[in-house]
Scaffold this motif. Structure first.
Motif, PDB file in Angstrom:
ATOM      1  N   THR A   1     -13.363   5.126  -6.220  1.00 56.88           N
ATOM      2  CA  THR A   1     -12.972   4.127  -6.326  1.00 56.88           C
ATOM      3  C   THR A   1     -12.795   3.676  -7.272  1.00 56.88           C
ATOM      4  O   THR A   1     -14.023   3.614  -8.266  1.00 56.88           O
ATOM      5  CB  THR A   1     -13.486   3.166  -5.403  1.00 56.88           C
TER       6      THR A   1
ATOM      7  N   GLU B   1       0.193   5.730   0.144  1.00 60.78           N
ATOM      8  CA  GLU B   1      -1.040   6.781   0.571  1.00 60.78           C
ATOM      9  C   GLU B   1      -0.347   8.071   0.199  1.00 60.78           C
ATOM     10  O   GLU B   1       0.771   8.506   0.354  1.00 60.78           O
ATOM     11  CB  GLU B   1      -0.918   6.715   2.466  1.00 60.78           C
TER      12      GLU B   1
ATOM     13  N   THR C   1      -9.557   9.139   0.746  1.00 66.55           N
ATOM     14  CA  THR C   1      -9.841   8.655   1.822  1.00 66.55           C
ATOM     15  C   THR C   1     -10.064   9.926   2.890  1.00 66.55           C
ATOM     16  O   THR C   1     -10.720  10.344   4.604  1.00 66.55           O
ATOM     17  CB  THR C   1      -8.330   8.052   2.113  1.00 66.55           C
TER      18      THR C   1
ATOM     19  N   SER D   1      -2.704  -7.761   4.708  1.00 72.96           N
ATOM     20  CA  SER D   1      -4.172  -8.261   3.892  1.00 72.96           C
ATOM     21  C   SER D   1      -5.414  -8.222   5.007  1.00 72.96           C
ATOM     22  O   SER D   1      -6.810  -7.927   3.298  1.00 72.96           O
ATOM     23  CB  SER D   1      -4.332  -8.935   2.957  1.00 72.96           C
TER      24      SER D   1
ATOM     25  N   SER E   1      -7.327  -5.985   6.995  1.00 76.52           N
ATOM     26  CA  SER E   1      -8.084  -5.243   7.379  1.00 76.52           C
ATOM     27  C   SER E   1      -7.631  -3.536   6.876  1.00 76.52           C
ATOM     28  O   SER E   1      -6.284  -3.399   6.797  1.00 76.52           O
ATOM     29  CB  SER E   1      -7.801  -5.219   9.356  1.00 76.52           C
ATOM     30  N   LEU E   2      -8.227  -2.455   6.977  1.00 76.06           N
ATOM     31  CA  LEU E   2      -7.581  -1.346   6.632  1.00 76.06           C
ATOM     32  C   LEU E   2      -8.763  -0.208   7.864  1.00 76.06           C
ATOM     33  O   LEU E   2      -9.666  -0.804   8.691  1.00 76.06           O
ATOM     34  CB  LEU E   2      -8.291  -0.359   5.212  1.00 76.06           C
ATOM     35  N   THR E   3      -7.805   1.667   8.120  1.00 71.95           N
ATOM     36  CA  THR E   3      -8.394   1.538   9.515  1.00 71.95           C
ATOM     37  C   THR E   3      -8.818   3.020   8.353  1.00 71.95           C
ATOM     38  O   THR E   3      -8.195   3.869   8.092  1.00 71.95           O
ATOM     39  CB  THR E   3      -7.356   1.784  10.006  1.00 71.95           C
ATOM     40  N   LEU E   4      -9.693   3.535   8.171  1.00 74.27           N
ATOM     41  CA  LEU E   4     -10.529   4.581   7.614  1.00 74.27           C
ATOM     42  C   LEU E   4     -11.281   4.854   8.428  1.00 74.27           C
ATOM     43  O   LEU E   4     -12.136   4.969   9.141  1.00 74.27           O
ATOM     44  CB  LEU E   4     -10.742   4.406   6.204  1.00 74.27           C
TER      45      LEU E   4
ATOM     46  N   ALA F   1       1.180  -1.341  -0.279  1.00 78.77           N
ATOM     47  CA  ALA F   1      -0.096   0.223  -0.087  1.00 78.77           C
ATOM     48  C   ALA F   1       0.870   1.169   0.005  1.00 78.77           C
ATOM     49  O   ALA F   1       1.775   1.644   0.155  1.00 78.77           O
ATOM     50  CB  ALA F   1      -0.751  -0.260   1.496  1.00 78.77           C
TER      51      ALA F   1
ATOM     52  N   LEU G   1      -6.017   6.427  -1.062  1.00 76.52           N
ATOM     53  CA  LEU G   1      -5.136   4.900  -0.618  1.00 76.52           C
ATOM     54  C   LEU G   1      -5.289   4.336  -2.401  1.00 76.52           C
ATOM     55  O   LEU G   1      -5.134   4.193  -3.026  1.00 76.52           O
ATOM     56  CB  LEU G   1      -5.570   4.431   0.291  1.00 76.52           C
TER      57      LEU G   1
ATOM     58  N   TYR H   1      -3.305   0.335  -3.291  1.00 80.01           N
ATOM     59  CA  TYR H   1      -3.109  -0.975  -2.372  1.00 80.01           C
ATOM     60  C   TYR H   1      -3.294  -2.044  -3.796  1.00 80.01           C
ATOM     61  O   TYR H   1      -3.929  -1.665  -4.228  1.00 80.01           O
ATOM     62  CB  TYR H   1      -3.676  -1.196  -1.328  1.00 80.01           C
TER      63      TYR H   1
END
Length: 332
Positions: free
Chosen positions: A47, A16, A122, A30, A32-35, A14, A137, A139
């Motif tokens: 997207t 940013e 994001t 791979s 999880s993502l924190t958004l 990934a 982001l 990835y």
């Protein structure tokens, strides 16, 4: 049997964009993502994604098919969605790095490693319905997949739908989740009412594409498919199949095709139709459904030309045939 595309490598890569520059790519878990819940992607669908494959050859090398074309299309989708511009060299580096990292997990033929680059907005700003996200982001996910036709290569039933479109006409060439979502109600209704596998969207009687694939008609030595414009996806597999058809000396016609002409040609002995896409390469179409009536395409069975073109493509991808157009990028 595990569903296609539901198994993932434990790590992805990934980078940013912070509004000024892209970060150094990092390999991260791979799962999880924190958004922020207010992220632009959740509210305004900023997207886009790509789908391409890496293949294992007999010499043990790993090779990605049409890497350059998928990166260019990702950059185009990004521009059309007003996301921060993708650094194409950076994206290529990311795809090569994560694929090489999991080279040992690329399945033997007929399997492959499905590669899913994804770009999302994001910025946490729910007041930006009319403005783009300034941060994003990028990835790359990997998913080892088996043979798309492991369950059998029966032909597809397509409902010809002349009302409505797959998506907004100016957005068709963008590979974005919203386009696929907008086609789902029509597809689900077609499955429930006429047992169709897919909907072939034909607004005002003009044949375009299905909810997830380009459409091609094979009649004798002719290949007919809609010419590229903003209303449909500029398929990389479509482009590759058309090139192979030209290599065989076939007449490739990228032009308008009406429902009336399609049904007339489909009735001929030897006529074939297929859907093209990364997962299946070419999936044979056996039946067209129009105004409550079934129309066979040729004999209704998978055609020889469809199977031959798919085999030709697979042989290049798997390193069993020459790569005359330089479509493969060696990873390791």
């Amino acid at each position: 049997m595990t569903a296609f595309g539901t198994v993932f490598m434990p790590e992805m890569i990934a980078s940013e964009y912070n509004g000024t520059q892209w970060s150094q790519p990092a390999v991260v878990p791979s799962d999880s993502l924190t958004l922020h819940p207010g992220a632009h992607v959740f509210h305004y669908a900023s997207t886009c994604f790509e789908g391409l494959k890496a293949f294992r050859h007999e010499d043990g090398s790993i090779n990605i098919f049409r890497l350059d074309q998928n990166i260019r299309r990702m950059a185009q989708s990004t521009r059309l969605l007003a996301l921060p511009e993708v650094d194409q060299a950076l994206l290529e580096q990311m795809i090569l790095e994560i694929t090489e990292r999991f080279a040992g997990d690329v399945p033997e033929p007929p399997g492959s490693m499905y590669i899913r680059p994804t770009h999302i907005g994001t910025e946490a700003a729910i007041g930006k319905a009319a403005a783009p996200s300034t941060t994003s982001l990028l990835y790359v996910l990997l998913s080892p997949v088996g043979d798309y036709f492991s369950g059998g290569s029966g032909t597809l039933r397509l409902l010809l739908q002349e009302e409505g479109m797959r998506c907004a006409p100016h957005m068709g060439e963008v590979k974005s989740g919203g386009n696929y979502a907008s086609a789902l109600p029509s597809i689900l209704q077609a499955r429930a009412e006429v047992k169709a596998d897919q909907v072939l969207f034909c607004p005002h009687g003009e044949v375009q594409e299905t909810g997830a694939a380009n459409f091609l008609l094979f009649d004798g030595d002719e290949v007919i498919t809609k010419s590229l414009d903003s209303t449909l996806l500029h398929g990389v597999t479509r482009n590759s199949v058309l090139q192979l058809a030209r290599d065989m000396g076939m007449s490739v016609q990228e032009r308008d095709l009406t429902v009336a002409e399609l049904l007339e040609r489909a009735a001929k002995p030897g006529c074939e139709a297929a859907l093209s896409g990364t997962a299946a390469v070419l999936a044979p179409v056996g039946t067209l459904i129009h105004q409550g009536r079934d129309y066979k395409v040729g004999t209704g069975a998978a055609g020889e030309l469809t199977q031959k073109l798919r085999r030709m493509m697979n042989d290049i991808q798997w390193g069993k045939a020459e790569d005359p157009h330089g479509w493969l990028t060696r990873v390791s």
